[in-house]
Scaffold this active site. Sequence first.
Site, mmCIF file in Angstrom:
data_model
loop_
_atom_site.group_PDB
_atom_site.id
_atom_site.type_symbol
_atom_site.label_atom_id
_atom_site.label_comp_id
_atom_site.label_asym_id
_atom_site.label_seq_id
_atom_site.Cartn_x
_atom_site.Cartn_y
_atom_site.Cartn_z
ATOM 1 N N GLU A 206 0.825 -1.212 0.000
ATOM 2 C CA GLU A 206 0.000 0.000 0.000
ATOM 3 C C GLU A 206 0.860 1.263 0.000
ATOM 4 O O GLU A 206 0.504 2.277 -0.601
ATOM 5 C CB GLU A 206 -0.924 -0.004 1.231
ATOM 6 C CG GLU A 206 -1.947 -1.126 1.249
ATOM 7 C CD GLU A 206 -1.459 -2.412 1.885
ATOM 8 O OE1 GLU A 206 -2.297 -3.275 2.192
ATOM 9 O OE2 GLU A 206 -0.222 -2.555 2.076
ATOM 10 N N LYS B 228 24.455 0.570 -1.429
ATOM 11 C CA LYS B 228 23.959 -0.521 -0.602
ATOM 12 C C LYS B 228 24.061 -0.190 0.886
ATOM 13 O O LYS B 228 25.031 0.414 1.331
ATOM 14 C CB LYS B 228 24.759 -1.799 -0.873
ATOM 15 C CG LYS B 228 24.821 -2.216 -2.329
ATOM 16 C CD LYS B 228 23.517 -2.737 -2.854
ATOM 17 C CE LYS B 228 23.674 -3.261 -4.280
ATOM 18 N NZ LYS B 228 22.414 -3.710 -4.854
ATOM 19 N N HIS C 280 17.591 5.847 -12.610
ATOM 20 C CA HIS C 280 16.682 5.879 -11.467
ATOM 21 C C HIS C 280 15.981 7.229 -11.345
ATOM 22 O O HIS C 280 15.134 7.407 -10.475
ATOM 23 C CB HIS C 280 17.444 5.574 -10.174
ATOM 24 C CG HIS C 280 18.033 4.196 -10.162
ATOM 25 N ND1 HIS C 280 19.317 3.950 -10.594
ATOM 26 C CD2 HIS C 280 17.513 2.993 -9.819
ATOM 27 C CE1 HIS C 280 19.556 2.652 -10.494
ATOM 28 N NE2 HIS C 280 18.481 2.046 -10.027
#
Length: 767
Positions: free
Chosen positions: A17, A111, A698
Amino acid sequence: MTKSSNLGYPRIGEKREWKKALEQYWKGNIGEQELQTELENLRLYDLKKQKDLGIDLIPVGDFSLYDHVLDTAVMFGLIPERFQHQDEKSLQTYFDIARGNKDAVASEMTKWFNTNYHYIVPEVSSETEPRLVENRLLPYFLEAKEKHGIIGKPVLLGPVSLLKLAKGYENKDFDKLVEKLVPLYIQVLQQLELAGAEWVQIDEPILATTLTEYDINVFKKVYQSIDSKLSSLNVLLQTYFESVDHYEEVVSLPVAGIGLDFVHDEGANLEALKKYGFPADKSLAAGIINGRNIWKDDLNTSLTVLETLRSFVNEDRLIVQPSCSLLHVPVTVETEYELHPQLKNALAFADQKLEEINLLTEGLNKGRQTVEKKLTDQAHCREQLWKSASRNNEDVQKEVEFWKGVEPTREQHFAKRQTIHQNFFNLPLLPTTTIGSLPQTTDIRQGRLKWRRGDWSDADYQDFVEANIKEWVARQEEIGLDVLIHGEFERNDMVEFFGEKLDGFAFTRYAWVQSYGSRCVKPPIIYGDIALTEPMTVKEISFAQSLTEKPVKGMLTGPITILNWSFVREDISEFDVTKQIALALQKEIRALEENQIHMIQVDEPALREGLPLKPKKQQQYLDEAVYAFKLATSAVKNETQIHTHMCYSEFGEIMNTIDELDADVISIEAARSHGELIADFEEQSYEKGIGLGVYDIHSPRVPEVEEMERYILRALKVLDPRQFWVNPDCGLKTRDVTETTEALTNMVKAAHHVREKVEQKSMANKG
């Protein structure tokens, strides 16, 4: 009484959601107020679940609209200079830092330690003046208190880890920056104290890395300063992902509690505790349930460890918790109706892990006998899977045994292969290509859904996939790319796709985890021995190759990435699992070659993320990664060119390993940190083919031709034009058709411009 605790709960919701709300906001379909209302409802639902599960110390402020590191940086005014003209409190500024806009590139993303979560790297200069923009934890604390009567445990990334994870300042200024930050942290903590907070969790995961005495002294100064300004608030200093090297100094820091990981420490934290003891005036938060994998715990063993800890720590100062935030696991097993009962009964997602925490806490408080039946039932569920045929495939086990002691190598060295490839493919200087995936539009996702629901037959779906391949092969040729891809329209995820076609993998419906931003992934579950029964990619890639004279790359995901991006069985070593994957890929590569596909990309974007945090453990991991990659790829013919791709990481540290993979061409995600990565090549030589991403996929921003030219020319200062490939920095799955077409068109133009300059310079030098 021993307490139960949680370090952090998944943000994304049982059915993503959170992701859906964010993406609707970014598209302009909902406003900021509607977004905040939806996310508040999700937070409150998750808090109530944790309360109903019986957790004593419930985290608040672990929720994020994008990334918790970005949250912390923005809270303390660490806003990149290019965004400082914008309202520092606005949601737009927050998202622009993470995603970029038409005028400014996004901050670097990398990362989070050795996980598949990505954080936004804070940008801090030596002249930065931090300031408290807004105490973001206070509203979260008050929300939980007022709406659910929960006295939550605010969670905050600590000042030392925040700066250690940042970039842009000189090391000599570290102390000065810490000194500027600490008073702001104190201000945040004092406000929480006044609001009624009893515990606050300050995460310092950098303590699980290898630190110097200087670093430890910084920790002492920081937490002495914090302790001197608090009266009633208990600070829990939390570590995770590994053991702490400086155990005695860490447990002596002036805080009320220390959180240690007793899962990923390989016994080191427990041994240190046995050797040096634990302070009588502190609480020990014992990370005993694995927060990074999805298997039911061996509760008997965990309870024994906790009983051992209780002999060193008073029972009212022992806290039972996961090893790290549950951000890294899915929300609940309950929604997985389609899994085989034998497998489902062996799984524990976030909610089930909290149930395990409560069970262990009950066992400590009321005695082992009170939970004995539940311990026995859980052990039975685990044993049933161990004994199953899926974990006892004799053919696979014999093949792995056969390769023990055998070193896989290519027939010819790279220098000879390079000449063979030049003659075989006849590519121009600075060849252009893309990484693998092309836009997964709404139509493509809906088509896959119709097929999965049974609305389309296999033939209908194959026709649909081939129509998209045909369209994009034509579009790539029109754009002018030199090496094409088929687009991966048949693939939902670069690991899940392969796992669905291999024995030993299982798949879930809602077991999503956050990777970066709103990007969620659904890792496969490796539960049995892995085997290839029929080709996985030949049909689509061969079809694409039949449409063009240009080479089309076969696209596979490498063994280390499949391992690192899956939830992995724990009954055998990860290296043995990796070898099983590599042998399956070896068979697939042979099948591609038999169908005249001679340019094959075996992606390893996750190679570095599995790197152990301790240097003494890293070489073994890297050696095993190299072995697995070569086991998959080394049997190819001399004319076959092996490519690989890697994502955001510190590549300079593993350049030798990258070279040892013996891939003919590597592409590296580099657009957000282009200059830094190029600097690595100034210090270390690399002779094989390489593509440094020339634009960031991105971000929705489409770079101009001139910008990409600058990237290429900068790279060519340290790399030979004959080895350089021009490509985006990652796959284009998340971008739309218009953005992709415009960006690739600009990229090809930039490559042509630079190609002309290089050729003119070469001719001039010859003249």
